[in-house]
Write a protein that holds these residues in place. Sequence first.
Motif, short mmCIF file in Angstrom:
data_model
loop_
_atom_site.label_atom_id
_atom_site.label_comp_id
_atom_site.label_asym_id
_atom_site.label_seq_id
_atom_site.Cartn_x
_atom_site.Cartn_y
_atom_site.Cartn_z
N GLU A 176 0.96 -1.29 -0.18
CA GLU A 176 -0.04 -0.06 0.01
C GLU A 176 0.80 1.27 0.25
O GLU A 176 0.61 2.27 -0.71
N ARG B 7 1.38 4.01 -3.16
CA ARG B 7 0.97 5.50 -2.72
C ARG B 7 -0.54 5.56 -2.10
O ARG B 7 -1.00 6.43 -2.61
N MET B 8 -0.86 4.38 -1.74
CA MET B 8 -2.14 4.23 -1.30
C MET B 8 -2.30 5.45 0.10
O MET B 8 -3.49 6.17 0.44
N ALA C 47 -0.43 8.03 0.60
CA ALA C 47 -0.38 9.39 0.08
C ALA C 47 -1.90 9.82 -0.33
O ALA C 47 -2.44 10.85 0.06
N ARG C 48 -2.71 9.06 -0.91
CA ARG C 48 -4.10 9.22 -1.21
C ARG C 48 -4.89 9.21 0.01
O ARG C 48 -5.76 10.44 0.41
N LEU C 49 -4.51 8.57 1.09
CA LEU C 49 -5.37 8.88 2.37
C LEU C 49 -5.15 9.82 3.20
O LEU C 49 -5.78 10.49 3.82
N ALA C 50 -3.93 10.58 2.94
CA ALA C 50 -3.42 11.58 3.37
C ALA C 50 -4.39 12.93 3.05
O ALA C 50 -4.42 13.86 3.49
N ILE D 56 -4.26 7.56 10.46
CA ILE D 56 -4.01 6.37 9.49
C ILE D 56 -3.08 5.31 10.02
O ILE D 56 -3.62 4.09 9.99
N LYS E 167 -4.11 1.27 10.79
CA LYS E 167 -3.22 0.34 10.08
C LYS E 167 -2.54 -0.72 11.16
O LYS E 167 -2.91 -1.90 11.16
N PHE F 161 3.47 9.37 2.93
CA PHE F 161 2.46 10.09 2.96
C PHE F 161 2.61 11.45 2.06
O PHE F 161 1.53 11.89 1.95
N VAL G 7 -1.10 17.19 0.52
CA VAL G 7 -0.27 16.09 0.99
C VAL G 7 1.18 16.12 0.98
O VAL G 7 2.03 15.38 1.19
N LEU H 298 -9.80 14.35 -4.53
CA LEU H 298 -8.71 13.94 -5.25
C LEU H 298 -8.76 12.76 -6.00
O LEU H 298 -8.85 11.71 -5.53
N THR I 20 -6.38 10.42 -8.15
CA THR I 20 -5.08 10.35 -8.52
C THR I 20 -4.67 9.78 -9.79
O THR I 20 -5.42 8.93 -10.40
N TRP J 292 -2.56 7.30 -10.36
CA TRP J 292 -2.51 5.90 -10.07
C TRP J 292 -4.07 5.49 -9.34
O TRP J 292 -4.45 6.27 -8.70
N THR K 24 -6.19 4.02 -6.73
CA THR K 24 -6.29 4.04 -5.10
C THR K 24 -7.34 2.91 -4.62
O THR K 24 -8.29 3.31 -4.15
N TRP L 42 -13.69 4.21 1.31
CA TRP L 42 -13.29 5.78 1.02
C TRP L 42 -14.30 6.58 1.60
O TRP L 42 -13.91 7.89 2.20
N MET M 229 -13.36 7.01 5.16
CA MET M 229 -12.31 7.81 5.15
C MET M 229 -12.71 9.49 4.88
O MET M 229 -12.03 10.21 5.67
#
Lengths: 331, 313
Positions: free
Chosen positions: A154, A158-159, A161-164, A173, A177, A323, B53, B80, B82, B84, B86, B100, B103
């Motif tokens: 993850e 870069r999951m 980073a997206r969660l951030a 986070i 985890k 992150f 971020v 957002l 991205t 890539w 997620t 999500w 979240m």
Amino acid sequence: MLVGLVLPVVLTVLIAAAFSREESFAMRLGITATGDTLSARVVVPGYAEDPVELIPFNDRAAASAAVESGHVDAAVVVGGPAPAVIVNGYRPVPARVARAIAYLSAEDAARAGSHVQLVSAGGKIRPLDYFAISMTILFLTFLIWGAVRSFQEEKEGRMLARLAATPSRPHEILAGKYGAMFALGLVQVGVLIAVSGLVFGVNWGQPLLVAVLALATVGAALGVASILVTVPVRPERRALIGMVSMFLLAVLGGQFFPPEGLPDVFDRIARFTPNGQALFGFTNLAALGKASTFGTIAEPLAVMSAVACVGILLGVVSARRAFEIGDGAAK
Amino acid sequence: MGAVLEARGLVKAFGARRAVDEVDIAVEAGEVVGLLGPNGAGKTTTISMIAGVLRPDSGTVHVDGLDIRSGPAARARLGLVTQWLTLYHDISGRENLEFWGRMHDVPRKRLRAAVDRALADVGLHDRADDRVDTYSGGMQRRLNIAVALMHDPALLVLDEPCVGVDPQSRNAIFELVEARRDGGVAVLYTTHYMEEAERLCDRVGIIDAGRVIEEGAPAELIARLAGGTSLRIRVTDPAEHEKAVKVLAGIKGLRGVTTGDGAVCVRSKGSDPHIAAVVAELLDAGITPSSIDLDTPSLEDVFLELTGKALRD
């Protein structure tokens, strides 16, 4: 489900069946002291129908000879700075019982009594108990390794980073985890303890101490996996390194071959592995039963807590950069 | 109407390299602003700072008036997407969106409705309960966008959302962005594909080497920077090419007459291609054009004009 619950239960039953000749657990235990007199209160686990017969020897050499000849199943040496166990070959259950007795007796030997006193503590350890403990620890490490590796993927995907970019904060986070992985491990251990206890009658020892030790064991498994996952190699190689390391730790920790039956160096190595400490702690609890105290698991708790703290801290530090994203940060 | 996104003076350096250098971006509600640039120009770094971020070395980002780094409230206003994926591939699309949604602090009682709406928006309602690893690339891209829609953000930031998708999925993504824009959402959109920007964006900023080097409406940039329409004229007798060049060079409003590849090429100075004058002058000179091709300039011409044709890695 398969790795977490089914395999450990099946393997425990299969291996225990293979060693069922030890099921009766009538054991002859040699005991000797390093000083001039044999001075210890020896707490011996076992029910009336599964007695441990205690046979004193004048010195270590005589005790060793008795073990080698098969006159006794195992021997303990008390009274010195560190207790010792003598076993001939692959005898996991006598070895573990002897070890539990040796460590407990070492405390009393320091108080210099004048004779050996036999105290029945009501504990019991059979092959099934031993392998239930061993397999639980082994498969816990595999399960946690899988979870930590998934978390690493993850991070690399870069999951994080997206969660951030969500309202959640990075520390929340990470707590989520690691909390989830910890909970996963605890559930596995809890279910295996419950199933093995209820279905197979496995004796785990005093529930409170078992619970405390289970927390530390899961933490240590998380710590070890977090350390291994930071090895800077390609993902496919990391999976291999992780599995090999898990097996190595299991072997060195005595989950397949108890170190008491091997040269002394293996016993020392086992005590430096979290697997060895977990096995040491759980089998002591099982062997000593009501005689167990917090001191029985003090060493495993200390070692495994340290491993947990170091590993998780390393994992958290390495996750911080995950992150962030950006043309420069991502590459 | 006030800007939903207001980024001012963003700077970010990685070592000695300034990846983003004094970038300003503002996006109003109901507006789509494109951020165009070659690889490594600083688009993703800029977006990362806007999404909160990546901490800028200097500069500020406000979303709906809130500093993006001030806390969860500001980030809750932003969605957002991205470049890539997620997504968790071993669970269903619905489960991904539920995750999500949680979240993004979507209330539990509204979560199911939000998931259903997002799935409908991206056309995945009938595959909602299938595992994501059974989805096609385009479906995964659409689900990746749905992730950002779960909490009805005021600002939608899309970083190259159409990479690797088929024309149908791309069209669906365009319609989705247009629908959100029409619903009053502010959209910041980065892409390599100029036709996407021409279709979707009310304004574009072209970024290179970390700086915004031009900005404006696509049509305005094309008119101002692409240099007029190109005409490609073929004549019946190729021996008359040199004569045609001389004739065309004398017409007011045209420039850059060249020959090559069996044709005479010329560009108009403005938007009027002067076709009538070209045909009349050629016929007067006794030259009969057999065909005239018009090449209307595009945003891509502007992009290449500004960023050059050298390859970027």
